[in-house]
Design a protein around this motif. Structure first.
Motif, PDB file in Angstrom:
ATOM      1  N   ARG A  22       0.810  -1.214   0.000  1.00  0.00           N
ATOM      2  CA  ARG A  22       0.000   0.000   0.000  1.00  0.00           C
ATOM      3  C   ARG A  22       0.844   1.265   0.000  1.00  0.00           C
ATOM      4  NH1 ARG A  22      -3.068  -3.539   3.420  1.00  0.00           N
ATOM      5  NH2 ARG A  22      -5.100  -4.001   2.493  1.00  0.00           N
ATOM      6  N   GLN A  23       2.122   1.133   0.287  1.00  0.00           N
ATOM      7  CA  GLN A  23       3.053   2.259   0.217  1.00  0.00           C
ATOM      8  C   GLN A  23       4.410   1.724  -0.215  1.00  0.00           C
ATOM      9  OE1 GLN A  23       2.071   5.388   0.660  1.00  0.00           O
ATOM     10  NE2 GLN A  23       0.057   4.896   1.480  1.00  0.00           N
ATOM     11  N   SER A  24       5.189   2.551  -0.845  1.00  0.00           N
ATOM     12  CA  SER A  24       6.556   2.141  -1.159  1.00  0.00           C
ATOM     13  C   SER A  24       7.348   1.987   0.137  1.00  0.00           C
ATOM     14  CB  SER A  24       7.226   3.174  -2.071  1.00  0.00           C
ATOM     15  OG  SER A  24       7.255   4.456  -1.468  1.00  0.00           O
ATOM     16  N   GLY A  25       8.245   1.030   0.154  1.00  0.00           N
ATOM     17  CA  GLY A  25       9.085   0.796   1.318  1.00  0.00           C
ATOM     18  C   GLY A  25       8.525  -0.193   2.311  1.00  0.00           C
ATOM     19  N   LEU A  26       7.216  -0.507   2.235  1.00  0.00           N
ATOM     20  CA  LEU A  26       6.644  -1.468   3.177  1.00  0.00           C
ATOM     21  C   LEU A  26       7.221  -2.854   2.954  1.00  0.00           C
ATOM     22  CD1 LEU A  26       2.856  -0.540   3.455  1.00  0.00           C
ATOM     23  CD2 LEU A  26       4.623  -0.309   5.201  1.00  0.00           C
ATOM     24  N   ALA A  27       7.453  -3.204   1.694  1.00  0.00           N
ATOM     25  CA  ALA A  27       8.124  -4.462   1.367  1.00  0.00           C
ATOM     26  C   ALA A  27       9.470  -4.104   0.758  1.00  0.00           C
ATOM     27  CB  ALA A  27       7.279  -5.288   0.395  1.00  0.00           C
ATOM     28  N   ASP A  28      10.421  -3.820   1.627  1.00  0.00           N
ATOM     29  CA  ASP A  28      11.675  -3.224   1.153  1.00  0.00           C
ATOM     30  C   ASP A  28      12.589  -4.205   0.435  1.00  0.00           C
ATOM     31  OD1 ASP A  28      12.447  -4.686   3.348  1.00  0.00           O
ATOM     32  OD2 ASP A  28      13.293  -3.004   4.465  1.00  0.00           O
ATOM     33  N   THR A 121      14.451  -1.654  -5.218  1.00  0.00           N
ATOM     34  CA  THR A 121      13.700  -2.454  -4.253  1.00  0.00           C
ATOM     35  C   THR A 121      12.696  -1.567  -3.540  1.00  0.00           C
ATOM     36  OG1 THR A 121      15.359  -2.096  -2.517  1.00  0.00           O
ATOM     37  CG2 THR A 121      15.578  -4.096  -3.857  1.00  0.00           C
ATOM     38  N   GLY A 122      11.607  -2.203  -3.071  1.00  0.00           N
ATOM     39  CA  GLY A 122      10.633  -1.496  -2.241  1.00  0.00           C
ATOM     40  C   GLY A 122       9.562  -0.741  -2.979  1.00  0.00           C
ATOM     41  N   ALA A 123       9.386  -0.976  -4.276  1.00  0.00           N
ATOM     42  CA  ALA A 123       8.384  -0.229  -5.033  1.00  0.00           C
ATOM     43  C   ALA A 123       6.978  -0.762  -4.781  1.00  0.00           C
ATOM     44  CB  ALA A 123       8.694  -0.272  -6.526  1.00  0.00           C
ATOM     45  N   ASP A 124       5.992   0.102  -4.939  1.00  0.00           N
ATOM     46  CA  ASP A 124       4.584  -0.286  -4.820  1.00  0.00           C
ATOM     47  C   ASP A 124       3.903  -0.189  -6.188  1.00  0.00           C
ATOM     48  OD1 ASP A 124       4.928   2.461  -4.818  1.00  0.00           O
ATOM     49  OD2 ASP A 124       3.274   2.875  -3.447  1.00  0.00           O
ATOM     50  N   LEU A 125       4.590  -0.685  -7.212  1.00  0.00           N
ATOM     51  CA  LEU A 125       4.108  -0.644  -8.586  1.00  0.00           C
ATOM     52  C   LEU A 125       3.927  -2.062  -9.105  1.00  0.00           C
ATOM     53  CD1 LEU A 125       5.760   2.083  -8.101  1.00  0.00           C
ATOM     54  CD2 LEU A 125       6.082   2.108 -10.577  1.00  0.00           C
ATOM     55  N   ASP A 188      -0.843  -7.857   4.995  1.00  0.00           N
ATOM     56  CA  ASP A 188      -2.268  -8.154   4.820  1.00  0.00           C
ATOM     57  C   ASP A 188      -2.835  -7.496   3.555  1.00  0.00           C
ATOM     58  OD1 ASP A 188      -4.842  -8.971   5.047  1.00  0.00           O
ATOM     59  OD2 ASP A 188      -5.176  -8.173   7.056  1.00  0.00           O
ATOM     60  N   PRO A 189      -2.620  -8.139   2.395  1.00  0.00           N
ATOM     61  CA  PRO A 189      -3.061  -7.532   1.140  1.00  0.00           C
ATOM     62  C   PRO A 189      -4.561  -7.631   0.872  1.00  0.00           C
ATOM     63  CG  PRO A 189      -2.079  -9.671   0.721  1.00  0.00           C
ATOM     64  CD  PRO A 189      -1.883  -9.394   2.191  1.00  0.00           C
ATOM     65  N   ARG A 190      -5.316  -8.240   1.763  1.00  0.00           N
ATOM     66  CA  ARG A 190      -6.758  -8.382   1.533  1.00  0.00           C
ATOM     67  C   ARG A 190      -7.445  -7.024   1.460  1.00  0.00           C
ATOM     68  NH1 ARG A 190      -8.802 -11.553   6.558  1.00  0.00           N
ATOM     69  NH2 ARG A 190      -7.422  -9.994   7.504  1.00  0.00           N
ATOM     70  N   PRO A 191      -8.486  -6.895   0.619  1.00  0.00           N
ATOM     71  CA  PRO A 191      -9.311  -5.682   0.650  1.00  0.00           C
ATOM     72  C   PRO A 191      -9.956  -5.527   2.016  1.00  0.00           C
ATOM     73  CG  PRO A 191      -9.773  -7.001  -1.311  1.00  0.00           C
ATOM     74  CD  PRO A 191      -8.915  -7.845  -0.412  1.00  0.00           C
ATOM     75  N   GLN A 192     -10.213  -4.286   2.394  1.00  0.00           N
ATOM     76  CA  GLN A 192     -10.783  -4.038   3.716  1.00  0.00           C
ATOM     77  C   GLN A 192     -12.152  -4.677   3.886  1.00  0.00           C
ATOM     78  OE1 GLN A 192      -9.418  -2.574   6.413  1.00  0.00           O
ATOM     79  NE2 GLN A 192      -7.504  -2.506   5.269  1.00  0.00           N
ATOM     80  N   TYR A 193     -12.888  -4.863   2.788  1.00  0.00           N
ATOM     81  CA  TYR A 193     -14.226  -5.422   2.908  1.00  0.00           C
ATOM     82  C   TYR A 193     -14.225  -6.949   2.861  1.00  0.00           C
ATOM     83  CZ  TYR A 193     -13.425  -4.970  -2.114  1.00  0.00           C
ATOM     84  OH  TYR A 193     -12.868  -5.006  -3.362  1.00  0.00           O
TER      85      TYR A 193
END
Length: 230
Positions: A22-28, A121-125, A188-193
């Motif tokens: 959901r943001q860059s750097g979260l999975a570095d 590394t760490g991109a959210d693309l 936790d990549p699941r959608p919030q719903y």
């Protein structure tokens, strides 16, 4: 009126929106490669970039071009139930479909079959994302450690533990890929719903489909198949 065109295409093991941090750097540790379009394959344009640890990427939400846009959105950080102004969020549903990410420069390779490339590394693309510009990250000016962060200051992500069922063959993943997959699932990549503990989700990664479910604070890998489900 300004017309912009991609200068590069981003390549990632994540081939769909599901699973993207959901943001860059979260999975570095998540790897990616910036491959320039033929018109911009000039090694001279990258002179000096290897002296920077991070760069900014300006890119396009290519999967959301035709999506409806609204002045308010529901950020996942707030559980997907509270609306905020789109300009107070990093929602992908933006008027001009532009994204901004800070990524770490892992290597600059000037002579490849695709011309000069930048490994990061760490991109959210996701794979295939168009990149419109690249600029160096300058910590002296771009980092503001004492800045307020609005609703983000009061809402923390829940980081999951990640385990695998005993019958799952993890050897189909290299050690590096397994580490990346665990880091992605921990966010936790699941959608919030979608929050059912009985539901099994599939996260595309390279040519594989990582099947998992979430029970409590644990993401459990329950299967790994090829992308055809075989």
């Amino acid at each position: 009126m300004m017309t912009i065109e991609p200068i590069a295409i981003f390549h990632s093991p994540l081939t769909s929106k599901f699973g993207i941090p959901r943001q860059s750097g979260l999975a570095d540790t998540l790897p990616g490669t910036i491959v320039f379009t033929p018109a911009y394959r000039e090694a001279e344009a990258l002179r000096g970039i290897d002296g920077f640890d991070y760069v900014w990427l300006i890119w396009g939400f290519s999967e959301n071009v035709d999506a409806d846009k609204h002045p308010t959105v529901r950020p996942p950080r707030l559980g997907g139930n509270v609306r905020q102004g789109v300009f107070a969020t990093r929602s992908p549903f933006r008027p001009n479909n532009l994204g901004l990410s800070s990524v770490r420069v892992a290597a600059v390779r000037l002579a490849t079959p695709d011309g000069p490339v930048i490994e990061v590394t760490g991109a959210d693309l996701m794979d295939g994302t168009p990149i419109y510009d690249i600029k160096p990250y300058l910590p002296e000016f771009d980092s503001h450690g004492d800045a307020k962060a609005g609703f983000v200051d009061t809402c923390q992500w829940t980081v999951l533990d990640v385990e695998a069922s005993p019958d799952v063959d993890l050897s189909v993943l290299s050690a590096a890929d397994l580490a990346v997959v665990k880091q992605l699932l921990s966010q936790d990549p699941r959608p919030q719903y979608h929050r059912s503990p009985d539901r099994i989700y599939g996260m595309p990664y390279k040519q594989l489909d990582i099947r998992f479910k979430v029970v409590g604070r644990t993401a459990m890998i329950v299967g790994i198949t090829d992308d055809c489900g075989q």
